[in-house]
Design a protein around this motif. Sequence first.
Motif, PDB file in Angstrom:
ATOM      1  N   UNK A  85      -3.707   5.375  -2.456  1.00 34.26           N
ATOM      2  CA  UNK A  85      -4.458   6.541  -2.902  1.00 34.26           C
ATOM      3  C   UNK A  85      -4.081   7.813  -2.172  1.00 34.26           C
ATOM      4  N   UNK A  86      -3.301   7.712  -1.107  1.00 36.90           N
ATOM      5  CA  UNK A  86      -2.861   8.896  -0.377  1.00 36.90           C
ATOM      6  C   UNK A  86      -1.636   9.511  -1.026  1.00 36.90           C
ATOM      7  N   UNK A 129       7.178  14.540  -4.395  1.00 40.15           N
ATOM      8  CA  UNK A 129       5.838  14.122  -4.007  1.00 40.15           C
ATOM      9  C   UNK A 129       5.488  12.840  -4.732  1.00 40.15           C
ATOM     10  N   UNK A 130       4.762  11.962  -4.020  1.00 44.06           N
ATOM     11  CA  UNK A 130       4.427  10.651  -4.563  1.00 44.06           C
ATOM     12  C   UNK A 130       2.948  10.363  -4.321  1.00 44.06           C
ATOM     13  N   UNK A 143      -1.566  -0.583 -10.280  1.00 42.52           N
ATOM     14  CA  UNK A 143      -1.024  -1.161  -9.052  1.00 42.52           C
ATOM     15  C   UNK A 143      -1.691  -0.386  -7.924  1.00 42.52           C
ATOM     16  N   UNK A 144      -2.780  -0.918  -7.406  1.00 42.32           N
ATOM     17  CA  UNK A 144      -3.586  -0.138  -6.464  1.00 42.32           C
ATOM     18  C   UNK A 144      -4.108   1.095  -7.162  1.00 42.32           C
ATOM     19  N   UNK A 145      -3.809   2.272  -6.604  1.00 45.83           N
ATOM     20  CA  UNK A 145      -4.256   3.534  -7.199  1.00 45.83           C
ATOM     21  C   UNK A 145      -3.274   4.071  -8.227  1.00 45.83           C
ATOM     22  N   UNK A 171       0.815  -1.212   0.000  1.00 48.21           N
ATOM     23  CA  UNK A 171       0.000   0.000   0.000  1.00 48.21           C
ATOM     24  C   UNK A 171       0.843   1.255   0.000  1.00 48.21           C
ATOM     25  N   UNK A 172       2.155   1.114   0.249  1.00 48.10           N
ATOM     26  CA  UNK A 172       3.038   2.275   0.298  1.00 48.10           C
ATOM     27  C   UNK A 172       4.004   2.312  -0.883  1.00 48.10           C
ATOM     28  N   UNK A 173       3.730   1.546  -1.909  1.00 48.77           N
ATOM     29  CA  UNK A 173       4.461   1.734  -3.165  1.00 48.77           C
ATOM     30  C   UNK A 173       3.997   3.065  -3.739  1.00 48.77           C
ATOM     31  N   UNK A 174       4.963   3.928  -4.055  1.00 46.49           N
ATOM     32  CA  UNK A 174       4.615   5.270  -4.498  1.00 46.49           C
ATOM     33  C   UNK A 174       5.110   5.568  -5.899  1.00 46.49           C
ATOM     34  N   UNK A 175       4.333   6.313  -6.640  1.00 49.25           N
ATOM     35  CA  UNK A 175       4.686   6.739  -7.996  1.00 49.25           C
ATOM     36  C   UNK A 175       5.077   8.206  -7.949  1.00 49.25           C
TER      37      UNK A 175
END
Length: 887
Positions: free
Chosen positions: A597-598, A591-592, A670-672, A581-585
């Motif tokens: 979704x957060x 900022x990611x 991948x999630x959001x 859930x904390x994989x970030x784009x």
Amino acid sequence: MSSNSNAVLVAPPGAGKTTRVPLALLDESWLGGGKIIMLEPRRLAARSAAAHMASLLGEKTGETVGYRVRLDTKVSAATRIEVVTEGVLTRMLQSDPSLEGVGAILFDEFHERHLHGDLGLALCLQAQSLLREDLRLLVMSATLETAPVARLLGDAPIIESKGRAFPVETVYSDRPAGFSSGALWRSESLEDRTARTVTAALPDHEGDVLVFLPGMREMRRVDSQLRQQGIGRGMYEAVDIVLLHGSMSLEEQGQAVAPSPSGRRKIVLATSIAESSITVEGVRVVVDSGMMRVPRFSPRTGMTRLETVPVSAPSADQRRGRAGRVAPGVCYRLWTEQEQLMLAPRSTPELLEADLAPLALELAAWGVSAPSELAWLDEPPAGAYASACELLQQLGALDRERRLTPLGRRMAALGAQPRLARMLLSAAAISHAAADTACELAALLSGRDPLRGERSADIALRLGALRALRRGAPGGAGGGVDEAAARQALAEARQWQRALAQDGAGASPSAEAPQAQPLPRGANEAASPHSGGSQAAPSARSAVTSPSSRSADSSLSARDTDASPARELSIGALLAFAYPDRVGQGRGDGRFLLASGRGAVLTPTQPLSFAAFIAASEMEDADSESRIILAADVEESELHAYHSDRISEEASVIWDRSAQAVRARRKLMFGALVLKEEQIAKPDPNAVTAALLDGVRVEGVSILPWSKQSSQLRDRIRVMRQYDAELPDLSEEALLASLEDWLEPHVSGIRSRDGLQKLNMMHVLEAMLSWSDKQRLDELMPTHMTVPSGSRIAIDYTDPEQPVLAVKLQELFGLQETPRIAKGKLPLTLHLLSPAQRPVQVTQDLANFWRNTYFEVKKELKVRYPKHYWPDDPFAAVPTNRVRPRP
């Protein structure tokens, strides 16, 4: 306890609960030679209590009295008293719910209400009820609210002991701390106030000083200020300053609480760890800041933030009691006596504010489907528990019915935090190297940061420092590396390696890593101590190679580790197993967008700020965007290779408001996070039509090409419904609610607003009417009215209550009464116009207008339009649509 299965013991600090009670129970007949398990919340307290009891028996630790804590165990076949930490008790219960050979379980310092303490008591109560009626339970504390606990234990007796604590003088501040207003230490910082109080107390009192502070940041600042004020030199040369906090190694903690050498004094700067169980030898003075740092978990964000809050009244009493353990003492409270009355009467139980994922996993392993099946002092909050179960489902530990999966059973048996357990088991299914790296990461994430003051969030820097120390590389222990923290992490990594080897599934971890050796400073591979621009060692990205073989365990299937034999696995890819859930784009500016979704942000700007993808292991919950504390970059290809089970394809056909058209897109998610997006060349026609209708709902029916003729028809039908309810409802609300019925048959192939403009709305509306409907409508609600002048004037039905006939006044000469429609039931509202087509009168009573108002209007119009025909008798005059009637 000879006549009762359960009891509650309350005794003040120093009364001997921890070390006297277990020994006193050893020879009880009901124990029958069985073991006593005593639960201690902290590792240092567990080791200290065991050592003290062993010394009272004239033995070494590990004989009659032993202990089991994380990373350290000293027991033998002869051990009858085992002092264990909370997680160890949970593991013992899960392995053997009946606790064969155990006669009593003692819960020490229960007032602290740690999550595993509450869980352990709940599990013990059920085990006692179902399996072990002979099992004795004793809950002990100095500041416990006894009545609720006694009720939970089946109306157990309450035993009170006054103990032999020495008197402690309490000195309150003459200036408020501002607990209630939130303006804490506004005029003077907490650190300044604490340091000033300590230096003032030193010459007035004997013995060591124990200072309670919220956390490491405040401890370091007070340490610095005390040294600046001369502590450690001059008249205070014989005074040492030591730190005591939970992230220190057991050896470091032991040194902090050890007696001062003869002729020396010490100032111990401590967190809440020193409140209970631990005796800091020689303390005669306590300085209490009145603050503590507590984790607060947010089910909304799934993250924990640390908050600095005032202590509760029981905690303040516990701290005060530290000054009276060995002799009379004094406690300086940095708040007023009035503020003391405002302190919370009890500490908040951890399970009411903590991440409940570990608890939910343990309950599932225990075999209960909901917390309500057990007896609790405070039942876990439903919302937080539901969030915990949702996370465990994401991690593969629970199925949709919240039952334990095979993978979940292995995760629970491993004993690690659920996220880390998933990472460890997934890595072990890939390769030896991946498993070793995962063990190192789990150790790093469980302890304190080995890079003191490092501002970069890149966990690869920490891993590089750890490996440099393990290899004995030059400088591995220098350059800002906290060697004690690094060595503890290495020891814990070896523990996880052994645990994975015992698990036995997937690829076996490699042999135990060699012991680290003291190292010189200055190695190139050590992480830089400077903030911001640190660079990792060459191996710090920690790529590992996966073998061609797969795990035979179906709970970690090929979809979890879908990689080619030569593929490399990065730190970030491993972290993604634990924190999907904390994989970030990345958005390119630090900022990611997270898979949850957060939003999240890296500050300050650093190399990771520009990564395309990251996996964050530690975050601090903030307002709209969480702050990333620790993370590692991960390649998109690794998400496809190792996390394909979390990637879904979404085909969306939606109305795009900005384009005013239907857009058909295919997304790989991948999630959001959108990994890939492309246009669908030939979308499903039905989906296109549905999206177009959604667009009409969003934009309103005004998006349709209403001509005057079609608008009039719609309005005629709306007026007609007052007399014939069988006609369709053409109000805005009704039309939007039934688009599939009346509009869909006419929009096949249309994909945009421009396409809709080609519709013939007259045909669309007429299709909603039967032949008889049209006949009745034309009869009752005519489109036009022929007036006396012979002109055919359109009727305006916009207002269903008052249809309007706008006509020049002169064209109605001779007409005696107001025209009506609907078989005479509905009079038209006449807008009588001047020759310039401007209204001069509005009426529904034409006869009255002719008799009373016409002559006043005539005077004005005759002046303005002298060439026009203005007869004296409108009833007898000839109507005309010209300037004057034809001769």
